[in-house]
Design a protein around this motif. Structure first.
Motif, PDB file in Angstrom:
ATOM      1  N   TRP A   1     116.800  51.178 106.464  1.00 48.41           N
ATOM      2  CA  TRP A   1     117.446  52.123 107.605  1.00 48.41           C
ATOM      3  C   TRP A   1     116.399  53.389 107.595  1.00 48.41           C
ATOM      4  CZ3 TRP A   1     120.004  49.716 110.980  1.00 48.41           C
ATOM      5  CH2 TRP A   1     120.799  48.575 110.753  1.00 48.41           C
ATOM      6  N   LEU A   2     116.428  54.142 108.559  1.00 52.65           N
ATOM      7  CA  LEU A   2     116.085  55.453 108.591  1.00 52.65           C
ATOM      8  C   LEU A   2     117.560  56.229 108.095  1.00 52.65           C
ATOM      9  CD1 LEU A   2     114.196  57.697 108.994  1.00 52.65           C
ATOM     10  CD2 LEU A   2     114.959  57.784 111.390  1.00 52.65           C
ATOM     11  N   SER A   3     117.238  57.204 106.892  1.00 54.52           N
ATOM     12  CA  SER A   3     118.506  57.596 106.639  1.00 54.52           C
ATOM     13  C   SER A   3     118.670  59.227 106.652  1.00 54.52           C
ATOM     14  CB  SER A   3     119.306  57.078 105.498  1.00 54.52           C
ATOM     15  OG  SER A   3     118.185  57.263 104.227  1.00 54.52           O
ATOM     16  N   ILE A   4     119.797  59.820 106.310  1.00 51.66           N
ATOM     17  CA  ILE A   4     119.985  61.161 105.999  1.00 51.66           C
ATOM     18  C   ILE A   4     120.328  61.598 104.860  1.00 51.66           C
ATOM     19  CG2 ILE A   4     121.399  63.200 107.022  1.00 51.66           C
ATOM     20  CD1 ILE A   4     122.319  61.547 109.253  1.00 51.66           C
ATOM     21  N   PRO A   5     119.324  62.196 103.922  1.00 49.23           N
ATOM     22  CA  PRO A   5     119.649  62.578 102.757  1.00 49.23           C
ATOM     23  C   PRO A   5     120.957  63.352 102.394  1.00 49.23           C
ATOM     24  CG  PRO A   5     117.256  63.160 103.096  1.00 49.23           C
ATOM     25  CD  PRO A   5     118.128  62.762 104.486  1.00 49.23           C
ATOM     26  N   ASN A   6     121.595  62.974 101.263  1.00 47.27           N
ATOM     27  CA  ASN A   6     122.745  63.477 100.808  1.00 47.27           C
ATOM     28  C   ASN A   6     124.054  63.352 101.691  1.00 47.27           C
ATOM     29  OD1 ASN A   6     121.368  64.789  98.700  1.00 47.27           O
ATOM     30  ND2 ASN A   6     120.648  66.205 100.229  1.00 47.27           N
ATOM     31  N   SER A   7     123.942  62.109 102.736  1.00 44.49           N
ATOM     32  CA  SER A   7     125.093  61.993 103.662  1.00 44.49           C
ATOM     33  C   SER A   7     125.955  61.184 103.019  1.00 44.49           C
ATOM     34  CB  SER A   7     124.374  61.274 105.005  1.00 44.49           C
ATOM     35  OG  SER A   7     123.871  60.118 104.489  1.00 44.49           O
TER      36      SER A   7
ATOM     37  N   THR B   1     108.884  64.328  94.999  1.00 44.56           N
ATOM     38  CA  THR B   1     108.647  63.275  96.121  1.00 44.56           C
ATOM     39  C   THR B   1     108.239  64.296  97.500  1.00 44.56           C
ATOM     40  OG1 THR B   1     111.135  63.678  96.633  1.00 44.56           O
ATOM     41  CG2 THR B   1     110.255  61.511  95.182  1.00 44.56           C
ATOM     42  N   HIS B   2     108.087  65.400  97.227  1.00 49.22           N
ATOM     43  CA  HIS B   2     107.859  66.280  98.597  1.00 49.22           C
ATOM     44  C   HIS B   2     106.841  65.726  99.362  1.00 49.22           C
ATOM     45  CE1 HIS B   2     106.726  69.785 101.037  1.00 49.22           C
ATOM     46  NE2 HIS B   2     107.866  70.092 100.774  1.00 49.22           N
ATOM     47  N   ALA B   3     105.575  65.566  98.750  1.00 48.61           N
ATOM     48  CA  ALA B   3     104.253  65.252  99.707  1.00 48.61           C
ATOM     49  C   ALA B   3     104.642  64.092 100.054  1.00 48.61           C
ATOM     50  CB  ALA B   3     103.347  65.300  98.643  1.00 48.61           C
ATOM     51  N   THR B   4     105.192  62.861  99.637  1.00 49.17           N
ATOM     52  CA  THR B   4     105.362  61.494 100.116  1.00 49.17           C
ATOM     53  C   THR B   4     106.295  61.772 101.415  1.00 49.17           C
ATOM     54  OG1 THR B   4     105.074  60.716  98.188  1.00 49.17           O
ATOM     55  CG2 THR B   4     106.091  59.253  99.731  1.00 49.17           C
ATOM     56  N   VAL B   5     107.310  62.463 101.255  1.00 46.41           N
ATOM     57  CA  VAL B   5     108.267  62.707 102.280  1.00 46.41           C
ATOM     58  C   VAL B   5     107.724  63.368 103.595  1.00 46.41           C
ATOM     59  CG1 VAL B   5     110.630  63.889 102.958  1.00 46.41           C
ATOM     60  CG2 VAL B   5     110.338  62.369 100.660  1.00 46.41           C
ATOM     61  N   GLU B   6     107.130  64.386 103.240  1.00 50.40           N
ATOM     62  CA  GLU B   6     106.334  65.138 104.351  1.00 50.40           C
ATOM     63  C   GLU B   6     105.396  64.117 105.226  1.00 50.40           C
ATOM     64  OE1 GLU B   6     104.489  69.436 104.836  1.00 50.40           O
ATOM     65  OE2 GLU B   6     104.123  68.421 103.014  1.00 50.40           O
ATOM     66  N   ARG B   7     104.623  63.543 104.307  1.00 48.87           N
ATOM     67  CA  ARG B   7     103.814  62.396 104.962  1.00 48.87           C
ATOM     68  C   ARG B   7     104.706  61.543 105.798  1.00 48.87           C
ATOM     69  NH1 ARG B   7     100.666  58.044 103.566  1.00 48.87           N
ATOM     70  NH2 ARG B   7     101.490  57.913 101.136  1.00 48.87           N
ATOM     71  N   PHE B   8     105.662  61.020 105.375  1.00 46.00           N
ATOM     72  CA  PHE B   8     106.546  60.150 105.999  1.00 46.00           C
ATOM     73  C   PHE B   8     107.142  60.759 107.337  1.00 46.00           C
ATOM     74  CE2 PHE B   8     110.996  58.460 107.079  1.00 46.00           C
ATOM     75  CZ  PHE B   8     110.699  57.427 107.490  1.00 46.00           C
ATOM     76  N   LEU B   9     107.537  61.792 107.277  1.00 43.63           N
ATOM     77  CA  LEU B   9     108.021  62.643 108.760  1.00 43.63           C
ATOM     78  C   LEU B   9     106.767  62.917 109.587  1.00 43.63           C
ATOM     79  CD1 LEU B   9     110.372  65.203 106.829  1.00 43.63           C
ATOM     80  CD2 LEU B   9     111.020  63.176 107.842  1.00 43.63           C
ATOM     81  N   LYS B  10     105.756  63.069 108.987  1.00 48.46           N
ATOM     82  CA  LYS B  10     104.730  63.257 110.150  1.00 48.46           C
ATOM     83  C   LYS B  10     104.217  62.094 110.610  1.00 48.46           C
ATOM     84  CE  LYS B  10     102.431  67.242 107.935  1.00 48.46           C
ATOM     85  NZ  LYS B  10     101.245  67.705 107.152  1.00 48.46           N
TER      86      LYS B  10
ATOM     87  N   VAL C   1     112.877  56.005  99.119  1.00 48.59           N
ATOM     88  CA  VAL C   1     114.244  55.717  98.991  1.00 48.59           C
ATOM     89  C   VAL C   1     114.952  56.538  98.113  1.00 48.59           C
ATOM     90  CG1 VAL C   1     115.660  53.647  97.981  1.00 48.59           C
ATOM     91  CG2 VAL C   1     113.821  53.255  99.532  1.00 48.59           C
ATOM     92  N   LYS C   2     114.269  56.898  97.011  1.00 44.15           N
ATOM     93  CA  LYS C   2     115.055  57.844  96.046  1.00 44.15           C
ATOM     94  C   LYS C   2     115.189  59.383  96.675  1.00 44.15           C
ATOM     95  CE  LYS C   2     113.708  60.067  91.556  1.00 44.15           C
ATOM     96  NZ  LYS C   2     112.856  60.221  90.495  1.00 44.15           N
ATOM     97  N   SER C   3     114.359  59.710  97.632  1.00 48.67           N
ATOM     98  CA  SER C   3     114.611  60.842  98.179  1.00 48.67           C
ATOM     99  C   SER C   3     115.857  60.829  99.440  1.00 48.67           C
ATOM    100  CB  SER C   3     113.352  61.458  99.015  1.00 48.67           C
ATOM    101  OG  SER C   3     112.952  60.492 100.045  1.00 48.67           O
TER     102      SER C   3
END
Length: 255
Positions: A176-182, A122-131, A162-164
């Motif tokens: 919701w915008l969320s914090i992974p592993n929270s 999921t790295h590429a998708t998450v990185e694009r979301f953050l950008k 969502v999975k990440s």
């Protein structure tokens, strides 16, 4: 003699809230008529406890904890909103309480999220979301129309987010915008709150001196530093904070 971090006093806002490696969030530069100690005592001695999460989480302070440090809530809200509008701070709905909002610096959030995604599908998708995440990001959640039309993500990519853990389901068609592993943080936070509140309730007359509570031996249910939980129960108004000649007295509020 050089002043310690906790001896710095508040002055006219000259630099924004920032994160100090040893003490955590530095909120000492708030403006106000009275010079307050606005140092991040919330994070004093807490950093070592954060190792519980193997450095996978950014430092999290709850908004209401700051109300225990400064009694002018309007000023706190104003300054936090300013930081959010400047793109420096992100706010999250933590889920366990409608009024529980977590505060994390944007750069810290992105850094921890990307580090956690290293080597994952999921790295590429998450990185694009953050950008694509707006800067400033003043929203707590996003709807499907935003995700599809504005951010240009597909349904399957939203599922990956969502999975990440960068998104959690709010309701049908919004996240919701969320914090992974929270989840582990929330578990320990609630567990510790109940344990510390229990200590106050079991004290004579349901009250205890703050200084005495800070020095109490904690059980295995209290994973965070005692001061972190005291800022929580005071800021959330679960206890009343009463100045006395012996020091600040914390009295349980029976709601």
């Amino acid at each position: 003699m050089r002043p310690t971090q906790c001896e710095y006093k508040c002055r006219l806002l000259s630099v924004p809230i920032r994160y100090e490696q040893e003490t955590g969030f530095d909120f000492r530069h708030f403006q106000g008529e009275k010079k307050k100690n606005w140092n991040t005592e919330v994070w004093s001695s807490q950093r070592r406890r954060w190792k519980l999460f193997n450095d996978s989480l950014p430092q999290i302070v709850l908004k209401h904890q700051l109300y225990s440090v400064h009694d002018d809530k309007t000023m706190v809200d104003k300054e936090l909103n300013k930081l959010r509008e400047q793109g420096e701070l992100l706010m999250f709905q933590l889920g366990f309480d409608a009024d529980a909002f977590g505060l994390v610096f944007a750069a810290d959030y992105k850094s921890k999220v990307l580090a956690g995604e290293d080597g994952r599908a999921t790295h590429a998708t998450v990185e694009r979301f953050l950008k694509k995440l707006p800067s400033p990001c003043t929203e707590l959640s996003f709807n499907k129309d935003q995700m599809l039309r504005e951010f240009l993500f597909t349904d399957s990519e939203i599922t990956q987010l969502v999975k990440s853990g960068v998104l959690t389901v709010r309701d049908a068609g919004s996240w919701w915008l969320s914090i992974p592993n929270s989840g582990k943080f929330t578990k320990y936070f609630i567990q510790g709150r109940k344990a510390v509140l229990g200590m106050v309730k079991k004290s004579k007359y349901n009250e205890v001196l703050k200084a005495e509570l800070e020095e109490r031996r904690t059980t295995s249910h209290v994973k965070f530093h005692m001061k972190y939980h005291i800022h929580d129960i005071v800021g959330a108004e679960l206890v009343e904070s009463i100045p006395t000649t012996s020091g600040t007295l914390l009295r349980f509020v029976d709601s």
